[in-house]
Design an enzyme around this catalytic site. Sequence first.
Site, PDB file in Angstrom:
ATOM      1  N   GLY A  12      94.352  41.309  64.469  1.00 19.58           N
ATOM      2  CA  GLY A  12      93.305  40.535  65.131  1.00 19.58           C
ATOM      3  C   GLY A  12      93.615  39.068  65.348  1.00 19.58           C
ATOM      4  O   GLY A  12      92.701  38.285  65.602  1.00 19.58           O
ATOM      5  N   VAL A  65      94.422  49.192  68.963  1.00 25.93           N
ATOM      6  CA  VAL A  65      93.734  50.227  68.182  1.00 25.93           C
ATOM      7  C   VAL A  65      93.132  51.338  69.025  1.00 25.93           C
ATOM      8  O   VAL A  65      92.689  52.352  68.486  1.00 25.93           O
ATOM      9  CB  VAL A  65      92.642  49.622  67.259  1.00 25.93           C
ATOM     10  CG1 VAL A  65      93.254  48.796  66.155  1.00 25.93           C
ATOM     11  CG2 VAL A  65      91.619  48.822  68.056  1.00 25.93           C
ATOM     12  N   ILE A  92      89.038  42.809  64.117  1.00 27.71           N
ATOM     13  CA  ILE A  92      89.084  43.272  65.504  1.00 27.71           C
ATOM     14  C   ILE A  92      87.690  43.639  65.974  1.00 27.71           C
ATOM     15  O   ILE A  92      86.962  44.363  65.277  1.00 27.71           O
ATOM     16  CB  ILE A  92      90.006  44.506  65.597  1.00 27.71           C
ATOM     17  CG1 ILE A  92      91.455  44.094  65.311  1.00 27.71           C
ATOM     18  CG2 ILE A  92      89.877  45.193  66.951  1.00 27.71           C
ATOM     19  CD1 ILE A  92      92.418  45.259  65.219  1.00 27.71           C
ATOM     20  N   ALA A  95      83.338  43.921  72.826  1.00 30.99           N
ATOM     21  CA  ALA A  95      82.266  44.540  73.616  1.00 30.99           C
ATOM     22  C   ALA A  95      82.274  43.865  74.970  1.00 30.99           C
ATOM     23  O   ALA A  95      82.657  42.689  75.080  1.00 30.99           O
ATOM     24  CB  ALA A  95      80.910  44.349  72.947  1.00 30.99           C
ATOM     25  N   TYR A 155      73.466  39.865  70.343  1.00 31.01           N
ATOM     26  CA  TYR A 155      74.564  40.512  69.586  1.00 31.01           C
ATOM     27  C   TYR A 155      74.577  42.015  69.893  1.00 31.01           C
ATOM     28  O   TYR A 155      75.620  42.649  69.884  1.00 31.01           O
ATOM     29  CB  TYR A 155      74.422  40.219  68.092  1.00 31.01           C
ATOM     30  CG  TYR A 155      75.727  40.346  67.349  1.00 31.01           C
ATOM     31  CD1 TYR A 155      76.792  39.500  67.628  1.00 31.01           C
ATOM     32  CD2 TYR A 155      75.911  41.316  66.369  1.00 31.01           C
ATOM     33  CE1 TYR A 155      77.998  39.620  66.954  1.00 31.01           C
ATOM     34  CE2 TYR A 155      77.113  41.436  65.692  1.00 31.01           C
ATOM     35  CZ  TYR A 155      78.147  40.585  65.987  1.00 31.01           C
ATOM     36  OH  TYR A 155      79.342  40.710  65.323  1.00 31.01           O
ATOM     37  N   LYS A 162      78.841  46.840  64.071  1.00 30.39           N
ATOM     38  CA  LYS A 162      79.067  46.276  62.727  1.00 30.39           C
ATOM     39  C   LYS A 162      78.360  47.123  61.658  1.00 30.39           C
ATOM     40  O   LYS A 162      78.842  47.254  60.538  1.00 30.39           O
ATOM     41  CB  LYS A 162      78.582  44.824  62.658  1.00 30.39           C
ATOM     42  CG  LYS A 162      79.433  43.849  63.463  1.00 30.39           C
ATOM     43  CD  LYS A 162      80.899  43.875  63.071  1.00 30.39           C
ATOM     44  CE  LYS A 162      81.688  42.736  63.693  1.00 30.39           C
ATOM     45  NZ  LYS A 162      83.146  42.899  63.555  1.00 30.39           N
ATOM     46  N   ILE A 191      81.475  31.475  63.826  1.00 35.73           N
ATOM     47  CA  ILE A 191      82.645  30.587  63.925  1.00 35.73           C
ATOM     48  C   ILE A 191      83.050  30.565  65.399  1.00 35.73           C
ATOM     49  O   ILE A 191      83.089  31.622  66.039  1.00 35.73           O
ATOM     50  CB  ILE A 191      83.842  31.176  63.126  1.00 35.73           C
ATOM     51  CG1 ILE A 191      83.483  31.444  61.655  1.00 35.73           C
ATOM     52  CG2 ILE A 191      85.089  30.317  63.274  1.00 35.73           C
ATOM     53  CD1 ILE A 191      83.609  30.262  60.732  1.00 35.73           C
ATOM     54  N   LEU A 194      87.580  32.961  70.108  1.00 32.20           N
ATOM     55  CA  LEU A 194      87.633  33.585  71.433  1.00 32.20           C
ATOM     56  C   LEU A 194      86.557  34.675  71.555  1.00 32.20           C
ATOM     57  O   LEU A 194      85.827  34.732  72.549  1.00 32.20           O
ATOM     58  CB  LEU A 194      89.026  34.201  71.630  1.00 32.20           C
ATOM     59  CG  LEU A 194      89.446  34.564  73.030  1.00 32.20           C
ATOM     60  CD1 LEU A 194      89.433  33.329  73.927  1.00 32.20           C
ATOM     61  CD2 LEU A 194      90.856  35.174  72.987  1.00 32.20           C
TER      62      LEU A 194
HETATM   63  P1  NAD Z   1      89.147  36.626  67.905  1.00 30.43           P
HETATM   64  O1  NAD Z   1      88.877  36.762  69.364  1.00 30.43           O
HETATM   65  O2  NAD Z   1      90.092  35.564  67.493  1.00 30.43           O
HETATM   66  O3  NAD Z   1      89.615  38.004  67.273  1.00 30.43           O
HETATM   67  C1  NAD Z   1      89.240  39.262  67.797  1.00 30.43           C
HETATM   68  C2  NAD Z   1      90.522  40.056  67.870  1.00 30.43           C
HETATM   69  O4  NAD Z   1      90.278  41.407  68.246  1.00 30.43           O
HETATM   70  C3  NAD Z   1      91.517  39.471  68.887  1.00 30.43           C
HETATM   71  O5  NAD Z   1      92.713  39.165  68.234  1.00 30.43           O
HETATM   72  C4  NAD Z   1      91.713  40.615  69.866  1.00 30.43           C
HETATM   73  O6  NAD Z   1      93.018  40.656  70.405  1.00 30.43           O
HETATM   74  C5  NAD Z   1      91.450  41.808  68.938  1.00 30.43           C
HETATM   75  N1  NAD Z   1      91.262  43.044  69.676  1.00 30.43           N
HETATM   76  C6  NAD Z   1      90.336  43.314  70.640  1.00 30.43           C
HETATM   77  N2  NAD Z   1      90.546  44.570  71.117  1.00 30.43           N
HETATM   78  C7  NAD Z   1      91.618  45.075  70.442  1.00 30.43           C
HETATM   79  C8  NAD Z   1      92.320  46.304  70.481  1.00 30.43           C
HETATM   80  N3  NAD Z   1      91.996  47.275  71.341  1.00 30.43           N
HETATM   81  N4  NAD Z   1      93.366  46.486  69.616  1.00 30.43           N
HETATM   82  C9  NAD Z   1      93.737  45.509  68.779  1.00 30.43           C
HETATM   83  N5  NAD Z   1      93.113  44.319  68.694  1.00 30.43           N
HETATM   84  C10 NAD Z   1      92.069  44.107  69.518  1.00 30.43           C
HETATM   85  O7  NAD Z   1      87.711  36.398  67.234  1.00 30.43           O
HETATM   86  P2  NAD Z   1      87.247  36.364  65.716  1.00 30.43           P
HETATM   87  O8  NAD Z   1      85.906  35.763  65.767  1.00 30.43           O
HETATM   88  O9  NAD Z   1      88.300  35.787  64.862  1.00 30.43           O
HETATM   89  O10 NAD Z   1      87.038  37.907  65.380  1.00 30.43           O
HETATM   90  C11 NAD Z   1      87.648  38.545  64.279  1.00 30.43           C
HETATM   91  C12 NAD Z   1      86.631  39.416  63.568  1.00 30.43           C
HETATM   92  O11 NAD Z   1      85.674  38.583  62.923  1.00 30.43           O
HETATM   93  C13 NAD Z   1      85.843  40.359  64.486  1.00 30.43           C
HETATM   94  O12 NAD Z   1      85.652  41.583  63.837  1.00 30.43           O
HETATM   95  C14 NAD Z   1      84.516  39.622  64.619  1.00 30.43           C
HETATM   96  O13 NAD Z   1      83.457  40.485  64.961  1.00 30.43           O
HETATM   97  C15 NAD Z   1      84.391  39.095  63.217  1.00 30.43           C
HETATM   98  N6  NAD Z   1      83.400  38.034  63.040  1.00 30.43           N
HETATM   99  C16 NAD Z   1      83.422  36.938  63.829  1.00 30.43           C
HETATM  100  C17 NAD Z   1      82.473  35.960  63.664  1.00 30.43           C
HETATM  101  C18 NAD Z   1      82.451  34.744  64.547  1.00 30.43           C
HETATM  102  O14 NAD Z   1      81.408  34.084  64.630  1.00 30.43           O
HETATM  103  N7  NAD Z   1      83.546  34.389  65.217  1.00 30.43           N
HETATM  104  C19 NAD Z   1      81.481  36.088  62.657  1.00 30.43           C
HETATM  105  C20 NAD Z   1      81.506  37.215  61.859  1.00 30.43           C
HETATM  106  C21 NAD Z   1      82.462  38.192  62.054  1.00 30.43           C
END
Ligand code: NAD
Length: 255
Positions: A12, A65, A92, A95, A155, A162, A191, A194
């Site tokens: 991710g 994935v 990862i 949506a 969301y 989730k 946070i 992207l």
């Molecule tokens: P990010 O965009 O940096 O990371 C999301 C990642 O998912 C990317 O690296 C993307 O390439 C990857 N991805 C998407 N489709 C894919 C696929 N088919 N195969 C492999 N990889 C794939 O954003 P993030 O916020 O760092 O997200 C990481 C995790 O943290 C996610 O599960 C997100 O839901 C969770 N999260 C984020 C927040 C927030 O506010 N940013 C809060 C809580 C949880």
Amino acid sequence: MLMQDCAGFVTGVANHRSIAWATARALDREGARLALGYLGERELESIERITGQLRQPPLLVQCDVTDDESVASAFEVVGREVGSLDCLVHAIAFARREDLDGRFADTSRSGYDLALGVSAYSLNVLVRGAEALMKPGAGVVALTYLGSERAIPRYNVMGVAKAALESGIRYLASELGEKGIRVNGLSAGPIRTLAARGIRDFNAMLRVHAERAALKRNNEVDEIGDAALFLCSRLSRGMTGEVMYVDAGYRIMGL
Ligand code: NAD
């Protein structure tokens, strides 16, 4: 160092803002050798610009994935080049924007399948791939969000994904426990990454969070990375099947 002689597979990483990248930096700081999973060429380009910040050069592995061949080949490379694993990080989610923007009731079948496939079923896919490589005591960590248990505006289908992910964490933890493999969730406050850009009015979400959270602020991405390090490391060896909140105390608050 906490992760001396340990190895991990962190998925991710999209760029320097990714929660996965903060996690990779924390694991690397504590001595872990890392494989970083990326989706495609665009992510690879961003990752290649930042890997110099790590103490040990990571192995970069393409891993989509949604594509079984890509996942199989990723674990073949990780097994060959890194060997056994002490931790696996699932960060990862995806949506379609229209499925986050509109009414949840109107989510298309394909949008629903896509979001749950990429964001929740993918944990099964990664755990199955890593299982044979993981040592007893190894930690799996999946990133999640409060939208799993509360109806958070915009969301939508990701909240349902989730919820599935968190339930999956418990089932996987119950099955892998006999091998000593632990599976936990890490529920992060919002946070700016992207993925967060896909959520309309994300700034409003950050503002409300900072106003209501017990600590009266938002989280920094390194706080999430350090908590993921804890769940990956032997410090959390007595924990499995849990969702740990690192949200500056947002969830505990009433009105
Ligand atoms: P990010 O965009 O940096 O990371 C999301 C990642 O998912 C990317 O690296 C993307 O390439 C990857 N991805 C998407 N489709 C894919 C696929 N088919 N195969 C492999 N990889 C794939 O954003 P993030 O916020 O760092 O997200 C990481 C995790 O943290 C996610 O599960 C997100 O839901 C969770 N999260 C984020 C927040 C927030 O506010 N940013 C809060 C809580 C949880």
